[in-house]
Motif scaffolding. Structure first.
Motif, PDB file in Angstrom:
ATOM      1  N   ARG A  87      27.748 -36.485 -35.050  1.00 25.02           N
ATOM      2  CA  ARG A  87      29.164 -36.816 -35.208  1.00 25.02           C
ATOM      3  C   ARG A  87      29.688 -37.536 -33.978  1.00 25.02           C
ATOM      4  O   ARG A  87      30.587 -38.388 -34.074  1.00 25.02           O
ATOM      5  CB  ARG A  87      29.948 -35.528 -35.458  1.00 25.02           C
ATOM      6  CG  ARG A  87      31.443 -35.713 -35.612  1.00 25.02           C
ATOM      7  CD  ARG A  87      32.099 -34.387 -35.962  1.00 25.02           C
ATOM      8  NE  ARG A  87      33.548 -34.507 -35.936  1.00 25.02           N
ATOM      9  CZ  ARG A  87      34.290 -34.334 -34.868  1.00 25.02           C
ATOM     10  NH1 ARG A  87      33.717 -34.046 -33.699  1.00 25.02           N
ATOM     11  NH2 ARG A  87      35.606 -34.441 -34.931  1.00 25.02           N
ATOM     12  N   ALA A  88      29.119 -37.223 -32.798  1.00 23.28           N
ATOM     13  CA  ALA A  88      29.552 -37.864 -31.553  1.00 23.28           C
ATOM     14  C   ALA A  88      28.980 -39.260 -31.382  1.00 23.28           C
ATOM     15  O   ALA A  88      29.331 -39.967 -30.431  1.00 23.28           O
ATOM     16  CB  ALA A  88      29.168 -36.996 -30.358  1.00 23.28           C
ATOM     17  N   GLY A  89      28.071 -39.668 -32.265  1.00 25.75           N
ATOM     18  CA  GLY A  89      27.508 -41.007 -32.198  1.00 25.75           C
ATOM     19  C   GLY A  89      26.183 -41.111 -31.478  1.00 25.75           C
ATOM     20  O   GLY A  89      25.621 -42.198 -31.371  1.00 25.75           O
ATOM     21  N   THR A  90      25.646 -40.006 -30.984  1.00 29.24           N
ATOM     22  CA  THR A  90      24.349 -40.030 -30.318  1.00 29.24           C
ATOM     23  C   THR A  90      23.236 -39.890 -31.355  1.00 29.24           C
ATOM     24  O   THR A  90      23.379 -39.175 -32.346  1.00 29.24           O
ATOM     25  CB  THR A  90      24.244 -38.896 -29.286  1.00 29.24           C
ATOM     26  OG1 THR A  90      24.435 -37.636 -29.962  1.00 29.24           O
ATOM     27  CG2 THR A  90      25.308 -39.041 -28.211  1.00 29.24           C
ATOM     28  N   ALA A  91      22.121 -40.571 -31.105  1.00 33.87           N
ATOM     29  CA  ALA A  91      20.993 -40.549 -32.041  1.00 33.87           C
ATOM     30  C   ALA A  91      19.765 -39.943 -31.376  1.00 33.87           C
ATOM     31  O   ALA A  91      19.537 -40.139 -30.179  1.00 33.87           O
ATOM     32  CB  ALA A  91      20.684 -41.960 -32.533  1.00 33.87           C
ATOM     33  N   ALA A  92      18.984 -39.229 -32.153  1.00 32.64           N
ATOM     34  CA  ALA A  92      17.767 -38.605 -31.627  1.00 32.64           C
ATOM     35  C   ALA A  92      16.802 -38.369 -32.775  1.00 32.64           C
ATOM     36  O   ALA A  92      17.204 -38.279 -33.945  1.00 32.64           O
ATOM     37  CB  ALA A  92      18.081 -37.294 -30.915  1.00 32.64           C
ATOM     38  N   GLY A  93      15.521 -38.277 -32.462  1.00 36.62           N
ATOM     39  CA  GLY A  93      14.504 -38.021 -33.471  1.00 36.62           C
ATOM     40  C   GLY A  93      14.469 -36.553 -33.874  1.00 36.62           C
ATOM     41  O   GLY A  93      14.747 -35.667 -33.073  1.00 36.62           O
ATOM     42  N   ARG A  94      14.141 -36.298 -35.110  1.00 37.41           N
ATOM     43  CA  ARG A  94      14.036 -34.934 -35.630  1.00 37.41           C
ATOM     44  C   ARG A  94      12.703 -34.773 -36.371  1.00 37.41           C
ATOM     45  O   ARG A  94      12.217 -35.714 -37.011  1.00 37.41           O
ATOM     46  CB  ARG A  94      15.176 -34.625 -36.593  1.00 37.41           C
ATOM     47  CG  ARG A  94      16.572 -34.672 -35.967  1.00 37.41           C
ATOM     48  CD  ARG A  94      16.815 -33.456 -35.098  1.00 37.41           C
ATOM     49  NE  ARG A  94      18.214 -33.346 -34.732  1.00 37.41           N
ATOM     50  CZ  ARG A  94      18.754 -33.895 -33.653  1.00 37.41           C
ATOM     51  NH1 ARG A  94      17.984 -34.619 -32.838  1.00 37.41           N
ATOM     52  NH2 ARG A  94      20.038 -33.744 -33.396  1.00 37.41           N
ATOM     53  N   SER A 102      41.171 -26.929 -40.960  1.00 36.83           N
ATOM     54  CA  SER A 102      40.774 -27.911 -39.955  1.00 36.83           C
ATOM     55  C   SER A 102      39.921 -29.011 -40.572  1.00 36.83           C
ATOM     56  O   SER A 102      39.225 -28.800 -41.568  1.00 36.83           O
ATOM     57  CB  SER A 102      39.996 -27.219 -38.838  1.00 36.83           C
ATOM     58  OG  SER A 102      40.729 -26.136 -38.294  1.00 36.83           O
ATOM     59  N   GLY A 103      39.973 -30.191 -39.963  1.00 39.81           N
ATOM     60  CA  GLY A 103      39.195 -31.307 -40.479  1.00 39.81           C
ATOM     61  C   GLY A 103      39.310 -32.533 -39.600  1.00 39.81           C
ATOM     62  O   GLY A 103      39.980 -32.509 -38.552  1.00 39.81           O
ATOM     63  N   ASP A 104      38.673 -33.605 -40.033  1.00 40.27           N
ATOM     64  CA  ASP A 104      38.684 -34.853 -39.275  1.00 40.27           C
ATOM     65  C   ASP A 104      39.788 -35.804 -39.718  1.00 40.27           C
ATOM     66  O   ASP A 104      40.028 -36.810 -39.059  1.00 40.27           O
ATOM     67  CB  ASP A 104      37.328 -35.563 -39.412  1.00 40.27           C
ATOM     68  CG  ASP A 104      36.208 -34.807 -38.724  1.00 40.27           C
ATOM     69  OD1 ASP A 104      36.494 -34.146 -37.707  1.00 40.27           O
ATOM     70  OD2 ASP A 104      35.063 -34.867 -39.208  1.00 40.27           O
ATOM     71  N   ARG A 105      40.450 -35.493 -40.842  1.00 40.13           N
ATOM     72  CA  ARG A 105      41.485 -36.383 -41.370  1.00 40.13           C
ATOM     73  C   ARG A 105      42.777 -35.611 -41.546  1.00 40.13           C
ATOM     74  O   ARG A 105      42.809 -34.551 -42.185  1.00 40.13           O
ATOM     75  CB  ARG A 105      41.055 -36.980 -42.702  1.00 40.13           C
ATOM     76  CG  ARG A 105      39.837 -37.893 -42.604  1.00 40.13           C
ATOM     77  CD  ARG A 105      39.453 -38.390 -43.972  1.00 40.13           C
ATOM     78  NE  ARG A 105      40.588 -39.002 -44.659  1.00 40.13           N
ATOM     79  CZ  ARG A 105      40.534 -40.170 -45.279  1.00 40.13           C
ATOM     80  NH1 ARG A 105      39.414 -40.857 -45.253  1.00 40.13           N
ATOM     81  NH2 ARG A 105      41.573 -40.651 -45.900  1.00 40.13           N
ATOM     82  N   LEU A 106      43.864 -36.149 -41.003  1.00 37.89           N
ATOM     83  CA  LEU A 106      45.158 -35.495 -41.102  1.00 37.89           C
ATOM     84  C   LEU A 106      45.645 -35.414 -42.543  1.00 37.89           C
ATOM     85  O   LEU A 106      46.248 -34.417 -42.958  1.00 37.89           O
ATOM     86  CB  LEU A 106      46.183 -36.240 -40.240  1.00 37.89           C
ATOM     87  CG  LEU A 106      45.937 -36.183 -38.728  1.00 37.89           C
ATOM     88  CD1 LEU A 106      46.865 -37.150 -38.002  1.00 37.89           C
ATOM     89  CD2 LEU A 106      46.121 -34.770 -38.203  1.00 37.89           C
ATOM     90  N   ALA A 110      49.004 -32.910 -33.131  1.00 35.66           N
ATOM     91  CA  ALA A 110      48.838 -34.079 -33.998  1.00 35.66           C
ATOM     92  C   ALA A 110      49.003 -33.693 -35.465  1.00 35.66           C
ATOM     93  O   ALA A 110      49.556 -34.458 -36.268  1.00 35.66           O
ATOM     94  CB  ALA A 110      47.466 -34.712 -33.768  1.00 35.66           C
ATOM     95  N   VAL A 111      48.518 -32.510 -35.823  1.00 37.34           N
ATOM     96  CA  VAL A 111      48.681 -32.026 -37.195  1.00 37.34           C
ATOM     97  C   VAL A 111      50.151 -31.771 -37.486  1.00 37.34           C
ATOM     98  O   VAL A 111      50.680 -32.162 -38.542  1.00 37.34           O
ATOM     99  CB  VAL A 111      47.858 -30.747 -37.420  1.00 37.34           C
ATOM    100  CG1 VAL A 111      48.099 -30.194 -38.830  1.00 37.34           C
ATOM    101  CG2 VAL A 111      46.378 -31.020 -37.208  1.00 37.34           C
ATOM    102  N   ARG A 112      50.835 -31.125 -36.558  1.00 38.41           N
ATOM    103  CA  ARG A 112      52.248 -30.825 -36.747  1.00 38.41           C
ATOM    104  C   ARG A 112      53.065 -32.113 -36.880  1.00 38.41           C
ATOM    105  O   ARG A 112      53.952 -32.223 -37.732  1.00 38.41           O
ATOM    106  CB  ARG A 112      52.766 -29.989 -35.577  1.00 38.41           C
ATOM    107  CG  ARG A 112      52.130 -28.594 -35.499  1.00 38.41           C
ATOM    108  CD  ARG A 112      52.636 -27.820 -34.285  1.00 38.41           C
ATOM    109  NE  ARG A 112      52.066 -26.500 -34.237  1.00 38.41           N
ATOM    110  CZ  ARG A 112      52.537 -25.446 -34.909  1.00 38.41           C
ATOM    111  NH1 ARG A 112      53.603 -25.596 -35.692  1.00 38.41           N
ATOM    112  NH2 ARG A 112      51.954 -24.276 -34.810  1.00 38.41           N
ATOM    113  N   ASP A 113      52.773 -33.096 -36.035  1.00 32.36           N
ATOM    114  CA  ASP A 113      53.497 -34.371 -36.107  1.00 32.36           C
ATOM    115  C   ASP A 113      53.293 -35.037 -37.464  1.00 32.36           C
ATOM    116  O   ASP A 113      54.237 -35.580 -38.055  1.00 32.36           O
ATOM    117  CB  ASP A 113      53.025 -35.304 -34.988  1.00 32.36           C
ATOM    118  CG  ASP A 113      53.497 -34.851 -33.617  1.00 32.36           C
ATOM    119  OD1 ASP A 113      54.429 -34.034 -33.551  1.00 32.36           O
ATOM    120  OD2 ASP A 113      52.914 -35.310 -32.611  1.00 32.36           O
ATOM    121  N   HIS A 114      52.050 -35.003 -37.954  1.00 29.90           N
ATOM    122  CA  HIS A 114      51.758 -35.626 -39.251  1.00 29.90           C
ATOM    123  C   HIS A 114      52.512 -34.916 -40.368  1.00 29.90           C
ATOM    124  O   HIS A 114      53.077 -35.571 -41.268  1.00 29.90           O
ATOM    125  CB  HIS A 114      50.251 -35.574 -39.524  1.00 29.90           C
ATOM    126  CG  HIS A 114      49.867 -36.148 -40.846  1.00 29.90           C
ATOM    127  ND1 HIS A 114      49.743 -37.497 -41.073  1.00 29.90           N
ATOM    128  CD2 HIS A 114      49.604 -35.547 -42.050  1.00 29.90           C
ATOM    129  CE1 HIS A 114      49.410 -37.711 -42.327  1.00 29.90           C
ATOM    130  NE2 HIS A 114      49.322 -36.542 -42.943  1.00 29.90           N
TER     131      HIS A 114
END
Length: 319
Positions: free
Chosen positions: A164-171, A277-281, A302-306
Motif C-alpha cells: 500500500r505504501a508503494g514499495t515492491a519486494a519479491g515473495r 475506517s478506510g482510504d476514501r472519505l 479530515a473525516v469530520r470535515d468531510h
C-alpha cells in the motif's frame, strides 16, 4: 466396467481433465479395466494429439499437459450448467476479458443439450445484476487463473508484490485460497520468508511464476479462509480512522446491516462499535449513513470535515 471403446476413451479424458495427475492403477480401477488397457487408451489419446505425459512402469502416472492447442473439454450436466452461468456472471468482471468471456459463452451455449439450455436460460432470466461504474483496480484474469491452479495443485509460487505504501519486494508463498470481497480479489497464502499467513491483493501482484515445488496444505487459523481474510481486511492499516459507537447490541446491528458484520464489535449488551475506517472519505460517509442509527463518532479531523461539508450540502439541498 466400461467396455465401449469410445465411451471409455471419453471417460478417461474426462478423468485426466479433473486432476493434475493419476496413477495407472487409479485409472484402471475407475474404468474397470486393466493397466495394460489404460496404456493402450493413453496411446490412442496421444494419436489424437492430446498431450498426455506419463512415466513408465506398473505404477506409472499420467497427466494432461499443456499442448500446442486447447483440447476439447468434457463436462457433465452440472459442470456445463455452472460454467455457462459463471461465464455470464463473469462478463465484465475481469480486466480485458469481457469480449473473450462472451465468445466462450456463445460456444458453450451452442452445443448445450436442450434440457441444459432451458435450465441455463431459466437461471439467467430469473437473476440480474447491477453494474456500477468501476473506479477501483481490476484483477488481471491470467493472474487469477494461475493462482487458482496453484491453490488447486498445492504448488509454491513466487511474485513481486507492491505494498500500500508503494514499495515492491519479491515473495515466495504457498497459496491457500482466493477470496473475493468488495470488488477486489485477495490471495491467502503462507509466506516462506515470514513463516506466517499473509494476505495479498491480486491487483498488486506482478511477475507471477510457478516453482514446480509442492507443499503440504496447512490449517488456516480458525478453519475458515474467507473469515480469516475478512477479519484481517477489517483490521488492515487505512488512511482515515473513524469509529462509531452505536447504542444498540452488536447482534441487532449485524442483523440489520449484514454487510458490516466483520466491522461490528460488542461493547456490552446494549452498545457496540463499528469500525468505519478506510482510504476514501466518501466510503466512510456511506458506511455511517448505512448504520441508520444514532451514534457518536471518534474520527480523524479530515473525516469530520468531510461529514460537515456533506451535511451542509444536504441541508442546502432541502432548504
Amino acid at each position: 466396467m466400461t467396455t465401449d471403446l469410445p465411451a471409455r476413451i471419453l471417460r478417461l479424458l474426462s478423468l485426466l481433465q479433473t486432476r493434475r495427475e493419476w496413477s495407472g492403477v487409479e485409472l484402471a480401477e475407475r474404468l474397470g479395466v486393466t493397466t495394460r488397457t489404460i496404456r493402450r487408451d493413453i496411446d490412442r489419446l496421444r494419436e489424437l494429439e492430446y498431450p498426455v505425459e506419463g512415466t513408465t512402469g506398473h505404477a506409472g502416472g499420467y497427466r494432461l499437459a499443456a499442448g500446442a492447442a486447447m483440447p476439447p473439454l468434457i463436462l457433465d450436466d452440472e459442470e456445463a450448467t455452472a460454467t455457462a452461468v459463471a461465464l455470464r456472471t463473469a462478463a465484465g468482471q475481469l480486466a480485458g476479458m469481457e469480449e473473450t468471456t462472451l465468445r466462450a459463452l456463445a460456444k458453450l451455449e451452442q452445443v448445450l443439450p436442450t434440457r441444459l439450455r432451458s435450465k441455463v436460460a431459466a437461471l439467467q432470466q430469473a437473476t440480474s445484476s447491477i453494474e456500477w461504474e468501476r473506479r477501483g483496480p481490476r484483477t488481471d484474469a491470467a493472474t487469477l487463473a494461475a493462482l487458482a491452479a496453484a491453490c488447486r495443485d498445492l504448488e509454491t509460487v513466487t511474485f513481486d508484490y507492491t505494498t500500500r505504501a508503494g514499495t515492491a519486494a519479491g515473495r515466495r508463498v504457498d497459496p491457500q485460497q482466493l477470496v473475493a470481497s468488495g470488488g477486489l480479489w485477495y490471495l491467502l497464502a503462507h509466506d516462506h520468508d515470514r513463516d506466517d499467513w499473509r494476505i495479498y491483493r491480486l491487483d498488486r501482484i506482478t511477475a507471477l511464476a510457478p516453482t514446480r515445488r509442492r507443499f503440504t496444505r496447512r490449517a488456516v487459523p480458525g478453519g475458515d479462509p474467507a473469515g480469516y481474510v475478512a477479519s484481517k481486511i477489517a483490521g488492515a492499516p487505512v488512511r482515515y480512522r473513524a469509529i462509531a459507537t452505536v447504542p444498540e447490541s452488536a447482534d441487532s446491528l449485524r442483523a440489520r446491516t449484514w454487510a458490516l458484520a466483520t466491522r461490528v464489535r460488542a461493547v456490552d449488551e446494549n452498545t457496540c462499535t463499528v469500525d468505519c475506517s478506510g482510504d476514501r472519505l466518501t466510503t466512510i460517509a456511506q458506511i455511517l449513513a448505512g448504520l441508520d442509527a444514532d451514534y457518536t463518532l471518534d474520527a480523524d479531523e479530515a473525516v469530520r470535515d468531510h461529514l460537515r461539508a456533506a451535511a451542509r450540502r444536504a441541508l442546502d439541498a432541502t432548504a
